[in-house]
Design an enzyme around this catalytic site. Structure first.
Site, PDB file in Angstrom:
ATOM      1  N   LYS A 151       0.868  -1.181   0.000  1.00  0.00           N
ATOM      2  CA  LYS A 151       0.000   0.000   0.000  1.00  0.00           C
ATOM      3  C   LYS A 151       0.903   1.229   0.000  1.00  0.00           C
ATOM      4  CE  LYS A 151      -4.134  -1.825   0.007  1.00  0.00           C
ATOM      5  NZ  LYS A 151      -5.083  -1.551  -1.103  1.00  0.00           N
ATOM      6  N   LYS A 250     -12.570  -7.283  -9.070  1.00  0.00           N
ATOM      7  CA  LYS A 250     -13.218  -7.675  -7.816  1.00  0.00           C
ATOM      8  C   LYS A 250     -14.697  -7.823  -8.141  1.00  0.00           C
ATOM      9  CE  LYS A 250     -10.024  -4.874  -5.106  1.00  0.00           C
ATOM     10  NZ  LYS A 250      -9.836  -3.683  -4.293  1.00  0.00           N
TER      11      LYS A 250
HETATM   12 MG    MG Z   1      -6.452  -1.835  -5.058  1.00  0.00          MG
END
Ligand code: MG
Length: 357
Positions: A151, A250
């Site tokens: 991240k 997703k």
């Molecule tokens: Mg992502």
């Protein structure tokens, strides 16, 4: 579902995950779907309580008591509603599990998976320090993961990538910016471009395609879009504009498995590889990610995190486990291969509604 470690990204920190589960029943068979938009509208405009309300008040009643023969038919029934892909997905995914169970087939095989065993990677949130991050990467490498995603956000930038690359020169690494930047940050991206990353995930704004196309022209590292792709149409337009060279799929973000399959096929035809992303679903939702990961155009290890790595207690029974250090195998039994454990589900449920035809 309380997380073992808070999940820190560019959009905030989550101590627990809020998710919506749908149990869909037809002809004495049940199917389960999960959509996990998180508790607040920080990843996308949707959030768990909102998804619950949209399913209860609008989308659930549209399909209740109907004969639905395909995922596309279900999507068409919901076609009068704008947006709300996470809500749409909760019903769509439950339909697919129900359908696969009625057909007596494992979901991964029914959707055209090529092999039940897939590679998974790992994702590391913002750590307390660079040393702690290097420790986390070392643990992932020792556990056998072949790629690591970091991240990435203001204050946690290029120097962390340099440190990780210095310590693990051969490791496949990419960063996920979760929409934290604009084209004004081009000099930072030009520095990042020198570090040999596998890809830069969602560098610019949620929903943006045009500025991503501009950035992709200025750097050689492939851009991967996540938040910007909420439908098959977004995927088509991103490819047309040259906004990315990878797409992270997703099912919940794009409106369900029906739409995820369509995006997979659009990308495959265009020569754009894909990989599976996670919303920190429980094992119930994760089992759908595993099935999706078995498709032929999934070319990069997925963000598929077994529940025991995320949660003190997971919902799925049987639990999803890594079969090899960095592989996971889709179950051979009909449907998604698991369901929520009734006791765990009761203990974690904050609100429930039954819709009957
Ligand atoms: Mg992502």
């Amino acid at each position: 579902m309380p997380l073992i470690t808070p999940w820190k990204t560019a959009y905030g920190s989550d101590d627990a995950v809020e998710s919506v589960l749908v149990r869909m029943v037809s002809g004495g068979v049940e199917g389960w779907g999960e959509s996990c938009p998180l508790g607040s509208p920080t990843y996308s405009p949707e959030y768990a309580a909102g998804v619950f309300n949209v399913v209860r008040d609008f989308m659930g009643p549209r399909i209740l008591g109907r004969a639905i023969e395909s995922g596309r038919q279900l999507q068409d029934r919901l076609g009068c509603f704008k947006g709300n892909p996470f809500a749409r997905a909760a019903l769509d995914v439950a339909w697919w599990d129900l359908h696969a169970r009625r057909e007596g087939q494992p979901l991964w095989r029914l959707i055209g998976g090529v092999s039940p065993s897939i590679d998974v990677g790992t994702a590391l949130g913002v750590a307390q320090s660079v040393d702690k991050l290097i420790d986390n990467v070392r643990q992932a490498v020792d556990a056998g993961f072949k790629r690591v995603k970091l991240k990435y956000c203001p204050g946690w930038e290029t120097s962390i990538v340099e440190s990780v690359k210095q310590a693990f020169p051969k490791l496949v690494v990419h960063v996920d910016c979760n929409c934290a930047y604009t084209l004004d940050d081009l000099p930072m991206f030009e520095r990042l471009d020198q570090l040999g990353l596998a890809m830069i995930e969602q560098p610019l704004g949620y929903g943006d395609l045009v500025d991503h196309a501009e950035l992709q022209r200025r750097i050689t590292t492939p851009i991967c879009l996540d938040e910007s792709i909420a439908s098959p149409r977004d995927a088509q337009q991103a490819i047309k504009l040259g906004s990315c060279r990878w797409i992270n799929i997703k099912p919940a973000r794009v409106g369900g498995l029906t739409e995820a399959l369509k995006i997979h096929d659009i990308c495959q035809q265009a020569g754009v590889p894909c990989w599976v992303g996670s919303m920190l679903e429980s094992g119930v939702g994760t089992s759908v990610l595993v099935a999706l990961g078995t498709l032929p155009n999934m070319k990069y290890p997925g963000d598929i995190l077994p529940g025991d790595k995320l949660y003190e207690r997971d919902l799925a029974s049987p639990a999803i486990r890594l079969s090899d250090p960095a592989r996971i195998t889709a179950p051979a039994i009909p449907g998604i291969g698991c369901a929520p454990d009734p006791q765990q589900l009761t203990s974690m449920t904050t609100e429930r509604i039954v819709l009957e035809a």
